[in-house]
Design an enzyme around this catalytic site. Structure first.
Site, PDB file in Angstrom:
ATOM      1  N   LYS A  13       1.296 -21.906 -23.450  1.00 35.47           N
ATOM      2  CA  LYS A  13       0.092 -22.590 -23.010  1.00 35.47           C
ATOM      3  C   LYS A  13      -0.882 -21.579 -22.248  1.00 35.47           C
ATOM      4  O   LYS A  13      -0.568 -20.769 -21.695  1.00 35.47           O
ATOM      5  CB  LYS A  13       0.033 -23.653 -22.081  1.00 35.47           C
ATOM      6  CG  LYS A  13       0.691 -23.511 -20.815  1.00 35.47           C
ATOM      7  CD  LYS A  13      -0.342 -23.348 -19.832  1.00 35.47           C
ATOM      8  CE  LYS A  13       0.287 -23.236 -18.451  1.00 35.47           C
ATOM      9  NZ  LYS A  13      -0.791 -22.459 -17.586  1.00 35.47           N
ATOM     10  N   ASP A 139       3.166 -28.858 -15.127  1.00 36.54           N
ATOM     11  CA  ASP A 139       2.900 -28.442 -16.381  1.00 36.54           C
ATOM     12  C   ASP A 139       3.909 -29.336 -17.365  1.00 36.54           C
ATOM     13  O   ASP A 139       3.432 -29.355 -18.585  1.00 36.54           O
ATOM     14  CB  ASP A 139       3.103 -27.010 -16.631  1.00 36.54           C
ATOM     15  CG  ASP A 139       1.812 -26.346 -15.910  1.00 36.54           C
ATOM     16  OD1 ASP A 139       0.748 -27.073 -15.562  1.00 36.54           O
ATOM     17  OD2 ASP A 139       1.792 -25.073 -15.853  1.00 36.54           O
TER      18      ASP A 139
END
Length: 289
Positions: A13, A139
């Protein structure tokens, strides 16, 4: 029961911006960010065991098996789902750098929860898996959410967002940046103004605008000069910035050939690669809503 799954992706990401807006009493920082999935991934292989043992079958430099988020995720799911008799052999093929701000360890953990939930037939839904993931790291819920997102809180409060189909050049400056060092720095500003999703440009225009910044970038660049050097170099080609708490630096391009041209110019002292934006996690279909 399906016995195994191989080459399961754990994608990287990027944080298209990352604002630190406050700090909770428990020490966790309050954030606002846009998460962008990339088509560059670690991959994991899973094989079900019927003796309850959970093993990582290969060595991952710098990550002892007992502290690996992959192993911890598997054990957490085993306990939460009440499946003590089921285990797994897990092989982790690392491509994403550690301490790079790309979410590699969190993504590996999310893929582990996703695949073992499927193989063990535990039946947990997305919300339940995201709650488990949050116990492993801020996350992890994003990678279980399954789509690009505007995130708030410590990163777990997510709103789906369609982002631009861009190409990215990502530079690994050759240093590993420990997240704790950045977040504990006295130089980190923790009072960036809170924004609403309506306050910033449409996600597909976000990368062409001057909106937002990465509040962690100033701290990381000062403490790790190679990060500052990579940002300065890449800024000559566009709106470059650091992702996460570092160390990786990225810049976006509308066309693949533009990314290719920049890649040709990257100094050989750095590892650099291109990746394409993804709108959906490749394993999202394995989780029920």
């Amino acid at each position: 029961m399906q016995a195994s799954l191989s080459n399961c992706p754990a994608p990287a990401k990027l944080n298209l911006f990352l604002h630190v807006t406050g700090r909770r009493a428990d020490g966790y920082h309050l954030l606002q960010t846009v998460f962008q999935l990339l088509d560059r991934s670690d991959t994991l292989d899973f094989s079900v065991r019927d003796d309850g043992r959970i093993r990582r079958t290969n060595d991952v430099p710098g990550v002892p098996e007992e502290t690996d988020l992959v192993v911890r995720a598997a054990r957490l799911l085993q306990t939460a789902a009440g499946k003590p008799h089921l285990g797994a052999d897990i092989t982790v093929h690392k491509q994403l750098p550690m301490g790079g701000g790309l979410g590699g360890g969190s993504s590996d953990a999310a893929t582990t929860l996703t695949v073992l939930n499927h193989l063990w037939q535990t039946g947990l839904n997305r919300t339940q898996l995201m709650a488990l993931g949050l116990q492993l790291g801020a996350d992890v819920p994003f990678f279980l959410f399954g789509r690009n997102a505007f995130a708030e809180g410590v990163g777990e409060d997510l709103i789906a967002l369609e982002t631009a189909n861009r190409w990215f050049v990502v530079i690994e400056p050759g240093v590993s940046v420990p997240t704790a060092i950045i977040f504990s720095s006295e130089e980190l500003t923790r009072d960036t103004k809170v924004v609403r999703i309506t306050d910033f440009p449409e996600a597909h225009n976000l990368l062409d605008s001057d909106f937002g910044k990465n509040d962690l970038e100033v701290v990381a660049a000062k403490q790790f000069p190679p990060v500052a050097e990579a940002i300065k170099w890449l800024k000559t080609y566009g709106n470059a910035r650091m992702t996460g708490s570092g160390a990786c630096v990225f810049c976006s391009f509308e066309h693949e050939h533009q990314a290719d041209e920049v890649l040709k110019q990257v100094p050989s002292k750095w590892i650099a690669w291109k990746a394409k934006a993804m709108q959906e996690h490749p394993l999202a279909h394995l989780i029920s809503s």
